[in-house]
Scaffold this active site. Structure first.
Site, PDB file in Angstrom:
ATOM      1  N   SER A 172       0.829  -1.196   0.000  1.00 55.50           N
ATOM      2  CA  SER A 172       0.000   0.000   0.000  1.00 55.50           C
ATOM      3  C   SER A 172       0.874   1.262   0.000  1.00 55.50           C
ATOM      4  CB  SER A 172      -0.952  -0.043   1.199  1.00 55.50           C
ATOM      5  OG  SER A 172      -2.001   0.885   1.046  1.00 55.50           O
ATOM      6  N   HIS A 188      -7.940  -5.645   0.679  1.00 58.09           N
ATOM      7  CA  HIS A 188      -6.662  -4.950   0.893  1.00 58.09           C
ATOM      8  C   HIS A 188      -5.832  -5.759   1.887  1.00 58.09           C
ATOM      9  CE1 HIS A 188      -4.234  -1.406   0.222  1.00 58.09           C
ATOM     10  NE2 HIS A 188      -4.119  -1.169   1.517  1.00 58.09           N
ATOM     11  N   ASP A 230     -10.301  -5.049  -3.753  1.00 59.52           N
ATOM     12  CA  ASP A 230      -9.686  -4.096  -2.826  1.00 59.52           C
ATOM     13  C   ASP A 230     -10.528  -2.816  -2.736  1.00 59.52           C
ATOM     14  OD1 ASP A 230      -8.036  -2.302  -1.435  1.00 59.52           O
ATOM     15  OD2 ASP A 230      -6.207  -3.127  -2.305  1.00 59.52           O
TER      16      ASP A 230
END
Length: 217
Positions: A115, A198, A167
């Site tokens: 991320s 995620h 996600d």
């Protein structure tokens, strides 16, 4: 130097993986993965999991948390604060330099990130004056992709990317845009996606292990 936790190499230390966490997490968040990957001892891999600095994050109501950069908007074009990305990239470069100073070859250093951490990895590696062994960018996107063509100095990078098709935090289309930008620049990108949100799944860990083995063996 950024503070970090580490998983020491088994046997002689000949390779390093610097793994950057996501927003609100810390180095401890990914520490268990070092053991779960079950890399052979003779690869000599040391894992380094740095902690991002604590700062106020605009989209979270100004709450102070570990973050590699501020997020002021969820709009992809303005999501990553470029000045913050550059500052964190410089701090991570110091960690890489410390490994080089220990005698670890650049080709034996992997820069990984999840991320927000992946944003830093994808920003830094193409702009380094030396080549790293590979970049692992998980469930992530790219800061200022339009600037890559003018700012990249590395002509060749081995890049592993993975993303969840469900996600809700970083859409897979954002990851695909980063992939396409890198491929247009001429970089070798191994892409895989999984029916997950995620996160990191077991099948992804298997693919990561295979890529690391191929890259570092």
């Amino acid at each position: 130097m950024l503070p970090f936790v580490e998983y020491a190499a088994k046997g002689e230390h000949t390779a390093s993986i610097i793994w950057l966490h996501g927003l609100g997490d810390s180095g401890e968040g990914f520490l268990p993965i070092a053991q779960e990957l079950k890399l052979p001892d003779d690869l000599g891999v040391r894992f380094i999991f740095p902690h991002a600095p604590e700062q106020a994050v605009t989209i979270n109501g100004g709450m102070v948390m570990r973050a590699w950069y501020d997020i002021k908007s969820l709009d992809l074009d303005n999501r990553a604060d470029e000045s913050g990305v550059k500052a964190s990239a410089k701090a991570v470069e110091a960690l890489i330099q410390a490994e080089l100073d220990k005698g670890i070859a650049g080709e034996r250093i992997i820069l990984a990130g999840f991320s927000q951490g992946g944003v830093i990895a994808l920003h830094l590696a193409p702009r380094l004056a030396f080549k790293v062994g590979g970049v692992m960018a998980l469930s992530t996107y790219m800061c200022a992709p339009q600037k890559l063509v003018d700012e990249a100095v590395q002509p060749d990078l081995n890049i592993f990317m993975a993303h969840g098709s469900h996600d809700p935090v970083v859409s897979m289309s954002a990851g695909q845009l980063a992939r396409d930008t890198l491929q247009h620049q001429g970089y070798q990108v191994s892409w895989q996606d999984y029916p997950m949100e995620h996160q990191v799944c077991y099948e992804e860990l298997v693919a990561i292990r295979e890529w690391l083995m191929a890259t570092l063996s």
